[in-house]
Design a protein around this motif. Structure first.
Motif, PDB file in Angstrom:
ATOM      1  N   ASP A  74      78.975 -27.858  65.791  1.00  0.00           N
ATOM      2  CA  ASP A  74      79.513 -28.483  64.571  1.00  0.00           C
ATOM      3  C   ASP A  74      79.792 -27.471  63.470  1.00  0.00           C
ATOM      4  OD1 ASP A  74      79.176 -30.853  65.908  1.00  0.00           O
ATOM      5  OD2 ASP A  74      77.343 -31.423  64.840  1.00  0.00           O
ATOM      6  N   LYS A  92      87.763 -25.614  51.945  1.00  0.00           N
ATOM      7  CA  LYS A  92      87.268 -26.921  52.362  1.00  0.00           C
ATOM      8  C   LYS A  92      87.774 -27.950  51.350  1.00  0.00           C
ATOM      9  CE  LYS A  92      82.941 -26.165  53.339  1.00  0.00           C
ATOM     10  NZ  LYS A  92      81.496 -26.177  53.544  1.00  0.00           N
ATOM     11  N   GLU A 140      83.405 -26.397  61.794  1.00  0.00           N
ATOM     12  CA  GLU A 140      83.700 -26.505  60.363  1.00  0.00           C
ATOM     13  C   GLU A 140      84.243 -25.178  59.832  1.00  0.00           C
ATOM     14  OE1 GLU A 140      80.468 -28.160  58.084  1.00  0.00           O
ATOM     15  OE2 GLU A 140      81.367 -27.442  56.201  1.00  0.00           O
TER      16      GLU A 140
END
Ligand SMILES: *Cc1c(COP(=O)(O)O)cnc(C)c1O
Length: 376
Positions: free
Chosen positions: A208, A223, A212
């Protein structure tokens, strides 16, 4: 007989034309060209197909490799091990990021990275290994994973030529190529096994946090919009390519079967020719034959290529020069002779037409022309 090509994308398109055309038209109608819902949809479909947690689409396969190394946080001077017998992109991104490419020879029969020589290439500076699943067959991931675990190294699989190939561990566990390492990277270049109608690529990961990070890197290191936490790049798959890939993904297994069937016919036809070594199949990997690459061991490779070309059968040399002998990658560490297997392969390999649309008449013609050459 239809003209013989290395890759016949036109004939393949004819069979999926209505769906592809309709879906491209609907992207144009929606005007959602970048980061639209179709990109997300393809991403989900590919995650499902590969049984991997995250697919991160990007602009091409070279970017995918670069983004993987950036997302892993490798720093200038870190060493990354890969094979000298591959397409240049694998080493190019290592060098571009100021990392140090460390090359290893390949196995003579499988053309894949020689895992017996891998351990000797590991130093305290080594941070990652990039195995290349060359020509559509997986490298020895079992050994590579063992070594990486022992030395705490990252694995980035170069799966540009192997999408759809599965790898079988001796434990019985099977995984899709590109989903075993910390990252897997693939290319959707038109002639690849899952090719779009332009440039495209993707990263795969089950982690994960790495996912990201990679999503940030491909999007200018951001982001939150217009807040840039890291230096990133701009690398994205567009919606038109995504619908082409979505349409073709449904056929990927059939495409693999068609390639394997053609390869099997080549194998059979050449089994009696002493000067030809047909491609070895590894027991742990299925082969999706991005290329059918055989060896001509009597020194007549170039003459065979000429004979075939004159008969209307294209044949290519993948690859004529190993990386350590390329002008841009020459290095005092690697003199001529440093990797004798790759150097010999560069003189012996030849790739025959390989795609999803080869018909019986074409295959018979190609094999007869090869046989004819060795008879005379
Ligand atoms: C095609 C390929 C790449 C690069 O993919 P692009 O989409 O052309 O950037 C990288 N590695 C290998 C082994 C390839 O065959």
């Amino acid at each position: 007989m239809r003209d013989i090509q290395m890759v016949d994308l036109k004939s393949q398109y004819q069979k999926i034309k209505p769906e592809v055309n309709e879906r491209i038209q609907s992207v144009i109608d929606s005007a959602a060209f970048i980061n639209g819902p179709e990109v997300k949809r393809f991403q989900k479909e590919l995650e499902q197909y590969l049984q991997v947690k995250h697919v991160i689409p990007c602009g091409n396969g070279t970017d995918a490799l670069q983004v993987a190394l950036m997302a892993l946080g490798l720093k200038p001077g870190d060493e990354v091990i890969t094979t000298t017998f591959t397409f240049v992109a694998t080493a190019e991104v290592i060098a571009l990021l100021g990392l140090k490419p460390v090359l290893v020879d390949v196995d003579y029969e499988s053309y894949l990275i020689n895992t017996d020589e891998l351990e000797a290439a590991v130093t305290p500076q080594t941070k990652a290994i990039i195995p290349v699943h060359l020509f559509g067959q997986c490298a020895n991931m079992e050994e590579i994973k063992k070594l990486a675990d022992q030395h705490d190294l990252f694995i980035v699989e170069d799966a540009a030529q192997s999408i759809g190939a599965s790898y079988h561990f001796t434990s019985g566990e099977a995984r899709q190529s590109g989903t075993i390492g910390h990252f897997g990277c693939t290319s959707f270049f038109p002639s690849k096994n899952l090719g779009c109608y332009g440039d495209g690529g993707a990263l795969f990961t089950n982690d994960d946090q790495l996912a990201e990070k990679a999503r940030m890197v491909v999007n200018h290191g951001m982001k939150v919009r217009y807040y840039h936490d890291e230096i990133g790049v701009n690398s994205r798959l567009d919606s038109i390519q995504a619908v082409v890939l979505s349409a073709k993904l449904k056929h990927l297994n059939d495409y693999g079967n068609a390639r394997r069937a053609a390869a099997w016919q080549y194998d059979q036809a050449f089994s009696e020719i002493e000067a030809i070594q047909t491609p070895k199949r590894m027991i742990n990997s299925c082969h999706v034959f991005h290329q059918y690459t055989m060896r001509v061991t009597n020194g007549e490779r170039d003459a065979l290529q000429k004979h075939l070309t004159e008969a209307g059968v294209p044949a290519m040399i993948y690859y004529p020069v190993p990386l350590h002998q390329q002008k841009a990658y020459r290095d005092d560490r690697y003199a001529d002779g440093a990797f004798p297997v790759a150097e010999q392969l560069a003189k012996e390999v030849i790739s025959l037409p390989m795609h999803t649309e080869l018909d019986q008449e074409q295959l018979t013609y190609i094999t007869s022309k090869v046989k004819e050459f060795f008879k005379s």
